[in-house]
Design a protein around this motif. Structure first.
Motif, PDB file in Angstrom:
ATOM      1  N   UNK A  23       0.816  -1.207   0.000  1.00 39.53           N
ATOM      2  CA  UNK A  23       0.000   0.000   0.000  1.00 39.53           C
ATOM      3  C   UNK A  23       0.846   1.252   0.000  1.00 39.53           C
ATOM      4  N   UNK A  24       1.941   1.245   0.762  1.00 38.01           N
ATOM      5  CA  UNK A  24       2.835   2.401   0.774  1.00 38.01           C
ATOM      6  C   UNK A  24       3.501   2.588  -0.579  1.00 38.01           C
ATOM      7  N   UNK A  25       3.939   1.488  -1.186  1.00 39.04           N
ATOM      8  CA  UNK A  25       4.558   1.551  -2.513  1.00 39.04           C
ATOM      9  C   UNK A  25       3.575   2.134  -3.526  1.00 39.04           C
ATOM     10  N   UNK A  26       2.340   1.637  -3.508  1.00 39.07           N
ATOM     11  CA  UNK A  26       1.327   2.126  -4.443  1.00 39.07           C
ATOM     12  C   UNK A  26       1.057   3.613  -4.225  1.00 39.07           C
ATOM     13  N   UNK A  27       0.882   4.019  -2.965  1.00 34.71           N
ATOM     14  CA  UNK A  27       0.617   5.431  -2.667  1.00 34.71           C
ATOM     15  C   UNK A  27       1.779   6.314  -3.099  1.00 34.71           C
ATOM     16  N   UNK A  28       3.004   5.835  -2.909  1.00 34.26           N
ATOM     17  CA  UNK A  28       4.184   6.608  -3.302  1.00 34.26           C
ATOM     18  C   UNK A  28       4.224   6.837  -4.806  1.00 34.26           C
ATOM     19  N   UNK A  29       4.015   5.776  -5.569  1.00 33.97           N
ATOM     20  CA  UNK A  29       4.087   5.877  -7.024  1.00 33.97           C
ATOM     21  C   UNK A  29       2.938   6.710  -7.584  1.00 33.97           C
ATOM     22  N   UNK A  30       1.724   6.514  -7.071  1.00 34.11           N
ATOM     23  CA  UNK A  30       0.580   7.268  -7.582  1.00 34.11           C
ATOM     24  C   UNK A  30       0.664   8.740  -7.200  1.00 34.11           C
ATOM     25  N   UNK A  31       1.195   9.037  -6.033  1.00 32.37           N
ATOM     26  CA  UNK A  31       1.360  10.442  -5.638  1.00 32.37           C
ATOM     27  C   UNK A  31       2.331  11.154  -6.563  1.00 32.37           C
ATOM     28  N   UNK A  32       3.400  10.473  -6.932  1.00 34.97           N
ATOM     29  CA  UNK A  32       4.351  11.059  -7.880  1.00 34.97           C
ATOM     30  C   UNK A  32       3.688  11.328  -9.221  1.00 34.97           C
ATOM     31  N   UNK A  33       2.908  10.362  -9.708  1.00 34.18           N
ATOM     32  CA  UNK A  33       2.241  10.545 -10.990  1.00 34.18           C
ATOM     33  C   UNK A  33       1.255  11.707 -10.925  1.00 34.18           C
ATOM     34  N   UNK A  34       0.493  11.795  -9.852  1.00 36.78           N
ATOM     35  CA  UNK A  34      -0.464  12.892  -9.716  1.00 36.78           C
ATOM     36  C   UNK A  34       0.261  14.234  -9.681  1.00 36.78           C
ATOM     37  N   UNK A  35       1.365  14.300  -8.974  1.00 31.57           N
ATOM     38  CA  UNK A  35       2.138  15.537  -8.871  1.00 31.57           C
ATOM     39  C   UNK A  35       2.656  15.975 -10.246  1.00 31.57           C
ATOM     40  N   UNK A  36       3.125  15.010 -11.032  1.00 26.48           N
ATOM     41  CA  UNK A  36       3.644  15.322 -12.366  1.00 26.48           C
ATOM     42  C   UNK A  36       2.532  15.815 -13.286  1.00 26.48           C
ATOM     43  N   UNK A  37       1.384  15.130 -13.264  1.00 27.46           N
ATOM     44  CA  UNK A  37       0.277  15.501 -14.151  1.00 27.46           C
ATOM     45  C   UNK A  37      -0.341  16.836 -13.734  1.00 27.46           C
ATOM     46  N   UNK A  38      -0.449  17.064 -12.410  1.00 26.16           N
ATOM     47  CA  UNK A  38      -1.031  18.315 -11.932  1.00 26.16           C
ATOM     48  C   UNK A  38      -0.294  19.518 -12.491  1.00 26.16           C
ATOM     49  N   UNK A  39       1.010  19.397 -12.649  1.00 24.35           N
ATOM     50  CA  UNK A  39       1.787  20.550 -13.095  1.00 24.35           C
ATOM     51  C   UNK A  39       1.533  20.918 -14.548  1.00 24.35           C
ATOM     52  N   UNK A  40       0.788  20.081 -15.267  1.00 24.01           N
ATOM     53  CA  UNK A  40       0.415  20.422 -16.638  1.00 24.01           C
ATOM     54  C   UNK A  40      -0.724  21.422 -16.644  1.00 24.01           C
ATOM     55  N   UNK A  41      -1.669  21.298 -15.700  1.00 23.87           N
ATOM     56  CA  UNK A  41      -2.843  22.179 -15.703  1.00 23.87           C
ATOM     57  C   UNK A  41      -2.923  23.122 -14.514  1.00 23.87           C
ATOM     58  N   UNK A  42      -2.202  22.814 -13.422  1.00 27.24           N
ATOM     59  CA  UNK A  42      -2.363  23.606 -12.206  1.00 27.24           C
ATOM     60  C   UNK A  42      -1.958  25.061 -12.431  1.00 27.24           C
ATOM     61  N   UNK A  43      -1.102  25.311 -13.428  1.00 28.15           N
ATOM     62  CA  UNK A  43      -0.646  26.672 -13.704  1.00 28.15           C
ATOM     63  C   UNK A  43      -1.665  27.477 -14.512  1.00 28.15           C
ATOM     64  N   UNK A  44      -2.639  26.805 -15.121  1.00 32.39           N
ATOM     65  CA  UNK A  44      -3.564  27.489 -16.028  1.00 32.39           C
ATOM     66  C   UNK A  44      -4.246  28.686 -15.383  1.00 32.39           C
ATOM     67  N   UNK A  45      -4.893  28.444 -14.240  1.00 30.90           N
ATOM     68  CA  UNK A  45      -5.668  29.521 -13.628  1.00 30.90           C
ATOM     69  C   UNK A  45      -4.768  30.570 -12.981  1.00 30.90           C
ATOM     70  N   UNK A  46      -3.477  30.259 -12.808  1.00 27.37           N
ATOM     71  CA  UNK A  46      -2.544  31.217 -12.212  1.00 27.37           C
ATOM     72  C   UNK A  46      -1.895  32.120 -13.255  1.00 27.37           C
TER      73      UNK A  46
END
Length: 476
Positions: A23-46
């Protein structure tokens, strides 16, 4: 997560704690993926506040987005193969650490130039960590049902991340500052890096050579194509720079394919496309983001500039899309084994096309209900059903030795499709806006609806490709 780590991962877990560790391994890997993808759109409204604070020009502001996506997409193939050769765990940790440091530097940037440099370095870090994330998931969770679940979660995290990025970006921009949009990566990046050092299994390093000519031609080709379409939006199709960029991009991509067919250890093994279902999934991983990114980009402007919503309200306007994506994520592990890829992806493609067609009916007086709300629901269902299964289809049958290359190819097509699609649709938008009459808002909406029509046509291609999936249901 019901699976345990397999023996080949060489993790020394005690018998009492395999579920916790996996579970920790899965959470670690998915959190990294979410962080990477977020940076594609998170800047839009800023972007409006970034332009004011750092004195960006109107054209230069687009590079806050493009600097990240171009470098990320262009280097993914190299990152995938480097993980196979030098150890996925090592590259994942190094990439996450580099991404985190670049996020801190970007948040502290006192000038436009330094912010763009930080975004480039973020893209490099993301390209190092991204393919290894997918390859590690595939090899660690090797039991078929567990692999299907984690790949569906990965795909859903990647897709829903676009909508979540707008919500998070709106909240942080309105209540704190645009700099917090970058600073938020720092604590998560540190946590991912530390957990990866502690819990990720060590992977073997394979002696081999990197395909540097392939890396150069692929990266330069994608960058030239995207720059050509961006130039067309600014200067028109007859512009010399536009024509040279597009021609150079096409030639470089052709050269890349020739190189990959001849080298002994290619960045992109062309045999990955030999399987019909995998080839179809790769194709739709390109066309889907090409059409889907337009919704987030143009509707962000529509909600703020036409409807007058705040940055935070704009982010929450995408909540139906995000919720429906997550719902589909939960259903994919049940639907895919039962019905197979064709019916699932067909329903998703039809829903996505319907949502984009509905968006062509927008006017300055449309409001949020009911038209936009229904379109958001259709797009959430469509993206979730049409594209969440693709990761499973692509990664479930590749050999462990090529998992990094397969994951790199998958993410390269996804990011390249998004970048090229946005560049093409912005060009369509700009041309339609220039020829539209009436007020500035009417011209803006006219350009958007024309772009949505073009996006619907691209999305229709995913429907055609979905028809080519083999009918037999997966055995796993």
């Amino acid at each position: 997560m019901s699976s345990t780590l397999t023996a080949d991962t060489r993790v020394s877990a005690t018998p009492e704690a395999p579920r916790l560790r996996s579970g920790i391994v899965l959470a670690t890997l998915l959190t990294c993926q979410l962080m990477i993808v977020l940076d594609i759109t998170v800047m839009n409204v800023a972007l409006p506040r970034i332009r004011t604070d750092l004195n960006f020009s109107a054209t230069g502001l687009s590079w806050v987005m493009n600097a990240y996506t171009l470098v990320f997409g262009g280097l993914l193939l190299l990152g995938g193969r480097a993980g196979d050769l030098f150890g996925r765990r090592n590259l994942f940790i190094a990439g996450t650490a580099l991404f985190t440091l670049a996020s801190l530097a970007g948040g502290l940037a006192p000038s436009a130039t330094l912010l763009l440099i930080a975004r480039v370095v973020q893209g490099i870090g993301a390209a190092m960590a991204g393919p290894s994330t997918l390859a590690l998931l595939t090899t660690i969770f090797s039991e078929p049902k567990a692999r299907m679940r984690v790949l569906a979660l990965f795909s859903g995290m990647s897709s829903a991340g676009f909508a979540i990025g707008l919500i998070v970006g709106g909240f942080l921009t309105q209540w704190l500052s645009w700099r917090s949009v970058l600073f938020i990566n720092v604590p998560f990046g540190l946590a991912v890096s530390l957990l990866a050092v502690r819990y990720l299994p060590r992977s073997e390093r394979k002696p081999a050579h990197l395909d540097l000519p392939g890396a150069v031609t692929a990266t330069a080709g994608v960058a030239a194509l995207v720059y050509g379409f961006i130039s067309a939006a600014s200067h028109g199709w007859g512009n010399e720079i536009t024509d040279i960029s597009l021609a150079a991009g096409a030639l470089l991509i052709a050269a890349f394919l020739v190189i990959e067919s001849r080298v002994a250890q290619p960045l992109l093994p062309l045999r990955l496309f030999a399987d019909r279902n995998r080839a179809a999934a790769y194709t739709n991983m390109f066309f889907g983001p090409m059409a889907g990114m337009s919704m987030f980009f143009f509707l962000t402007q529509y909600l703020q500039e036409v409807l007058g919503l705040s940055a935070l309200a704009t982010g929450f306007a995408f909540l139906p899309t995000a919720l429906l994506m997550f719902t589909m994520i939960r259903l994919i592990p049940r639907l895919l084994p039962r019905f197979g890829p064709k019916p699932v992806t067909l329903v998703g493609a039809v829903s996505m096309v319907s949502g984009l067609v509905l968006l062509t009916q927008l006017t300055v007086d449309s409001g949020y209900f009911p038209l936009l709300f229904i379109a958001m629901i259709l797009m959430g269902c469509g993206i979730g059903l049409a594209f969440s299964p693709l990761n499973v289809i692509i990664m479930s049958s590749v050999s462990p030795t090529e998992a990094g290359a397969a994951g790199g190819a998958l993410q390269t097509l996804q990011q390249t499709g998004a970048a090229l699609g946005l560049a093409i649709l912005v060009t369509v938008f700009g041309t339609a806006s220039e020829h539209a009459g009436g007020s500035a808002q009417h011209a803006l909406v006219a350009g958007m609806t024309t772009a949505f029509a073009a996006a619907a046509a691209i999305a229709a291609l995913t429907l055609v490709v979905a028809l080519t999936f083999r009918n037999p249901r997966p055995t796993n």
